[in-house]
Design a protein around this motif. Structure first.
Motif, PDB file in Angstrom:
ATOM      1  N   ALA A 370       0.827  -1.205   0.000  1.00 24.43           N
ATOM      2  CA  ALA A 370       0.000   0.000   0.000  1.00 24.43           C
ATOM      3  C   ALA A 370       0.865   1.261   0.000  1.00 24.43           C
ATOM      4  N   LEU A 371       1.955   1.243   0.779  1.00 20.90           N
ATOM      5  CA  LEU A 371       2.834   2.406   0.827  1.00 20.90           C
ATOM      6  C   LEU A 371       3.600   2.578  -0.480  1.00 20.90           C
ATOM      7  N   ARG A 372       4.000   1.473  -1.113  1.00 19.17           N
ATOM      8  CA  ARG A 372       4.709   1.581  -2.387  1.00 19.17           C
ATOM      9  C   ARG A 372       3.789   2.137  -3.476  1.00 19.17           C
ATOM     10  N   THR A 373       2.541   1.692  -3.457  1.00 18.23           N
ATOM     11  CA  THR A 373       1.580   2.242  -4.421  1.00 18.23           C
ATOM     12  C   THR A 373       1.396   3.738  -4.201  1.00 18.23           C
ATOM     13  N   PHE A 374       1.294   4.124  -2.941  1.00 16.53           N
ATOM     14  CA  PHE A 374       1.167   5.545  -2.614  1.00 16.53           C
ATOM     15  C   PHE A 374       2.400   6.318  -3.087  1.00 16.53           C
ATOM     16  N   ASN A 375       3.608   5.761  -2.852  1.00 11.33           N
ATOM     17  CA  ASN A 375       4.848   6.439  -3.239  1.00 11.33           C
ATOM     18  C   ASN A 375       4.940   6.652  -4.745  1.00 11.33           C
ATOM     19  N   SER A 376       4.393   5.713  -5.498  1.00 11.91           N
ATOM     20  CA  SER A 376       4.487   5.819  -6.958  1.00 11.91           C
ATOM     21  C   SER A 376       3.686   7.001  -7.498  1.00 11.91           C
ATOM     22  N   HIS A 377       2.806   7.580  -6.681  1.00 11.14           N
ATOM     23  CA  HIS A 377       1.995   8.713  -7.130  1.00 11.14           C
ATOM     24  C   HIS A 377       2.437  10.027  -6.490  1.00 11.14           C
ATOM     25  N   VAL A 378       3.533  10.005  -5.708  1.00 11.23           N
ATOM     26  CA  VAL A 378       4.058  11.219  -5.079  1.00 11.23           C
ATOM     27  C   VAL A 378       5.477  11.417  -5.592  1.00 11.23           C
ATOM     28  N   SER A 379       5.763  12.575  -6.158  1.00  8.10           N
ATOM     29  CA  SER A 379       7.021  12.744  -6.890  1.00  8.10           C
ATOM     30  C   SER A 379       8.229  13.003  -5.992  1.00  8.10           C
TER      31      SER A 379
END
Length: 418
Positions: A370-379
């Motif tokens: 879940a955190l990796r998915t979130f990170n992929s959308h924050v630059s």
């Protein structure tokens, strides 16, 4: 308050100019010196122009990488603006000059020569007091000086000077003071070195390496492993505060990956903001680490939303705080680069928050995903749990074989076979 300008400031500028090797820095300091003597009545001239010229010289020295000159010019600026007084400026200058003297002397040869010279002076002084002393008494005297030298002190009222106290009363007083203040860290480096160098495996490896690089590597890995173990204990302590975590991470930039070469000394770069851990990359740019609690985190890291795990509000709040820091760094980019010589444009941030054990009803893999998915959308901001940071650092210490093993284990789909 008008900027202060006097003979003390003029002398400080002169010393900075003597220390400058860069031509541009020297020209800026020469402009400062001309301004100080530009009053037709013969007085030393100050004014706001003086502050501007000093700031320009500091920027030139920082751009040229002459950090000793940056320090001298910054001291001059602090004195001109009234932030430090003349006695403190004198002390800083004395420390600078003593440092130059201590750094000379031909390296190891100079140190050895200075030791012999000190011993010879001690012998002459003792024989002048005790002309009938025997060789054994002279040897005992030198042995006593050697033992006393281990208790060398740096008096607070005499910067750059050192004192070796003589006699049991002085040593007892010194020992009582440091024991009371809790300033003793008990270590046994000799024993550690003996264990490493007498290991048959280590000796066999060193035999194949003329420069002893393997021994140095082993010592560094040992130090890193000890630091990682200490961090693990703090992370797994549910009562550990953010300050405890910061103290355990201090001085260990390697834990965050090979891109970071050092931890920047200053944490307050923008008024009103204090960074938890500022890291420097090899190109001089900044990376911010924002710390939240680990096992002691109150509440969940992820929650179920429409059939998928997503970060909770406290993760979003931590990311928002990191983003605010980055905005402040962007807005103050020119001043920070001029004063400190580091680049903050498009700086990045890492938020360390929580531990999978605070949400034991959710598999660790789901939390990380879940955190990796979130990170992929924050630059510019990445979120990690302390557990994942520890795992990554442990793999870094273990070497490439363990890294490949984990890469295969974490692969989302089984490898295709021919």
């Amino acid at each position: 308050m008008q900027p202060r300008a006097d003979a003390t400031l003029e002398q400080q500028v002169k010393i900075a100019a003597e220390a400058a090797a860069d031509a541009g820095t020297g020209e800026c300091l020469a402009a400062v010196a001309r301004h100080l003597r530009s009053d037709p009545r013969g007085n030393i001239r100050g004014g706001k122009k003086l502050l501007g010229l000093l700031a320009e010289a500091r920027g030139k020295a920082a751009a040229a990488g002459e950090w000793q000159v940056v320090r001298l010019v910054q001291d001059a600026l602090d004195y001109a603006e009234g932030r430090i007084l003349k006695p403190e400026l004198d002390d800083r200058l004395r420390l600078f000059r003593d440092g130059e003297r201590r750094s000379g002397g031909g390296g190891i040869g100079g140190i050895v020569a200075a030791g012999y010279a000190q011993a010879a002076d001690a012998c002459e002084s003792y024989l002048a007091e005790q002309p009938q002393a025997s060789a054994r008494e002279l040897s005992d005297r030198l042995r006593g000086l050697e033992r006393d030298a281990r208790f060398l002190e740096a008096p607070a009222d005499r910067p750059g000077r050192y004192v070796v106290p003589r006699g049991s009363a002085e040593i007892a007083l010194w020992l009582e003071r440091i024991l009371r203040d809790g300033r003793i860290d008990i270590e046994d480096p000799a024993e550690a070195a003996k264990r490493i160098t007498t290991s048959p495996e280590a000796l066999a490896l060193l035999a194949d390496d003329d420069e002893g690089r393997l021994l140095l590597r082993a010592a560094e890995l040992r130090r890193r492993a000890a630091g990682l173990e200490e961090l693990r204990k703090v992370v797994e302590d549910p009562d550990a505060s953010e300050h405890d975590l910061q103290r355990a991470l201090h001085g260990q930039p390697w834990i965050f990956g090979g891109r970071y070469v050092a931890e920047f000394a200053r944490r307050r770069l923008v008024p009103g903001d204090e960074l938890d851990i500022p890291l420097l990359r090899g190109d001089g740019s900044l990376h911010v680490v924002e710390l939240k609690r680990a096992r002691g985190l109150q509440g969940a890291l992820v929650k179920k939303h429409r059939g998928a795990w997503v970060p909770t509000a406290q993760v979003h709040d931590a990311v928002g705080q990191a983003v605010n820091y980055l905005v402040g760094l962007d807005e103050n980019r020119d001043r920070i680069r001029e004063e400190f010589g580091i680049e903050t444009r498009r700086a990045s941030a890492l938020v360390l928050v929580g531990h999978p054990d605070v949400q034991s009803d959710v598999p660790e893999k789901e939390i990380n995903e879940a955190l990796r998915t979130f990170n992929s959308h924050v630059s510019r901001v990445e979120v990690l749990t302390y557990k994942e940071l520890l795992d990554n650092a442990r793999i870094s210490l273990a070497g490439p074989a363990h890294a490949e093993e984990r890469r295969v284990r974490d692969r989302p789909y089984p490898a295709l076979r021919p």
